[in-house]
Design a protein around this motif. Structure first.
Motif, mmCIF file in Angstrom:
data_model
loop_
_atom_site.group_PDB
_atom_site.id
_atom_site.type_symbol
_atom_site.label_atom_id
_atom_site.label_comp_id
_atom_site.label_asym_id
_atom_site.label_seq_id
_atom_site.Cartn_x
_atom_site.Cartn_y
_atom_site.Cartn_z
ATOM 1 N N UNK A 1 0.857 -1.185 0.000
ATOM 2 C CA UNK A 1 0.000 0.000 0.000
ATOM 3 C C UNK A 1 0.893 1.234 0.000
ATOM 4 N N UNK A 2 0.810 2.022 -1.053
ATOM 5 C CA UNK A 2 1.623 3.235 -1.140
ATOM 6 C C UNK A 2 0.807 4.502 -0.859
ATOM 7 N N UNK A 3 -0.532 4.350 -0.777
ATOM 8 C CA UNK A 3 -1.382 5.504 -0.441
ATOM 9 C C UNK A 3 -2.740 5.002 0.024
ATOM 10 N N UNK A 4 -3.243 5.590 1.104
ATOM 11 C CA UNK A 4 -4.594 5.298 1.562
ATOM 12 C C UNK A 4 -4.667 4.168 2.572
ATOM 13 N N UNK A 5 -5.881 3.655 2.765
ATOM 14 C CA UNK A 5 -6.123 2.564 3.705
ATOM 15 C C UNK A 5 -7.391 1.840 3.308
ATOM 16 N N UNK A 6 -7.557 0.651 3.872
ATOM 17 C CA UNK A 6 -8.743 -0.148 3.585
ATOM 18 C C UNK A 6 -8.575 -1.533 4.154
ATOM 19 N N UNK A 7 -9.218 -2.505 3.507
ATOM 20 C CA UNK A 7 -9.148 -3.894 3.945
ATOM 21 C C UNK A 7 -9.025 -4.798 2.726
ATOM 22 N N UNK A 8 -8.375 -5.943 2.932
ATOM 23 C CA UNK A 8 -8.370 -7.013 1.937
ATOM 24 C C UNK A 8 -9.263 -8.107 2.506
ATOM 25 N N UNK A 9 -10.237 -8.550 1.708
ATOM 26 C CA UNK A 9 -11.170 -9.576 2.157
ATOM 27 C C UNK A 9 -10.921 -10.866 1.398
ATOM 28 N N UNK A 10 -10.880 -11.981 2.147
ATOM 29 C CA UNK A 10 -10.714 -13.289 1.537
ATOM 30 C C UNK A 10 -11.461 -14.306 2.373
ATOM 31 N N UNK A 11 -12.381 -15.011 1.744
ATOM 32 C CA UNK A 11 -13.151 -16.072 2.411
ATOM 33 C C UNK A 11 -13.816 -15.593 3.702
ATOM 34 N N UNK A 12 -14.356 -14.381 3.668
ATOM 35 C CA UNK A 12 -15.074 -13.845 4.819
ATOM 36 C C UNK A 12 -14.216 -13.165 5.874
ATOM 37 N N UNK A 13 -12.895 -13.311 5.771
ATOM 38 C CA UNK A 13 -11.990 -12.654 6.731
ATOM 39 C C UNK A 13 -11.509 -11.336 6.128
ATOM 40 N N UNK A 14 -11.391 -10.328 6.977
ATOM 41 C CA UNK A 14 -10.914 -9.015 6.520
ATOM 42 C C UNK A 14 -9.617 -8.659 7.217
ATOM 43 N N UNK A 15 -8.677 -8.117 6.427
ATOM 44 C CA UNK A 15 -7.355 -7.764 6.926
ATOM 45 C C UNK A 15 -7.098 -6.289 6.629
ATOM 46 N N UNK A 16 -6.981 -5.446 7.646
ATOM 47 C CA UNK A 16 -6.792 -4.003 7.411
ATOM 48 C C UNK A 16 -5.393 -3.699 6.883
ATOM 49 N N UNK A 17 -5.315 -2.650 6.078
ATOM 50 C CA UNK A 17 -4.020 -2.162 5.610
ATOM 51 C C UNK A 17 -4.037 -0.649 5.553
#
Length: 86
Positions: A39-55
């Motif tokens: 991640x070079x700018x901003x923020x959010x989440x990556x979702x996979x199989x119902x799990x969310x991972x913030x970045x």
């Protein structure tokens, strides 16, 4: 682009590097190949199989091949670098 854009930056026989810019959910990755996201700018989440991972800016994620496709859920406009095998 409808809120999401992919730009090829580097491609060689070993890997490809793309810049992803999104303000809407964006499907990334695929089965059978690992990928790295920076991640070079901003923020959010990556979702996979119902799990969310913030970045956020500066974070790096290695997504194993067995995870398959993921969805990037931007909390604001994000810019990610995606590195994948060629």
């Amino acid at each position: 682009s409808n809120g999401a854009r992919r730009e090829g930056l580097v491609s060689c026989r070993y890997f490809a590097l793309e810049r992803l810019t999104a303000s809407v959910p964006l499907r990334v990755g695929a089965g059978g190949a690992c990928r790295a996201y920076v991640c070079v700018k901003g923020s959010g989440e990556i979702e996979n199989r119902g799990a969310r991972f913030p970045f956020r800016t500066g974070d790096v994620y290695l997504v194993p091949a067995e995870c398959g496709a993921c969805v990037v859920l931007p909390g604001e406009e994000v810019t990610l670098l995606e590195c994948s095998p060629a």
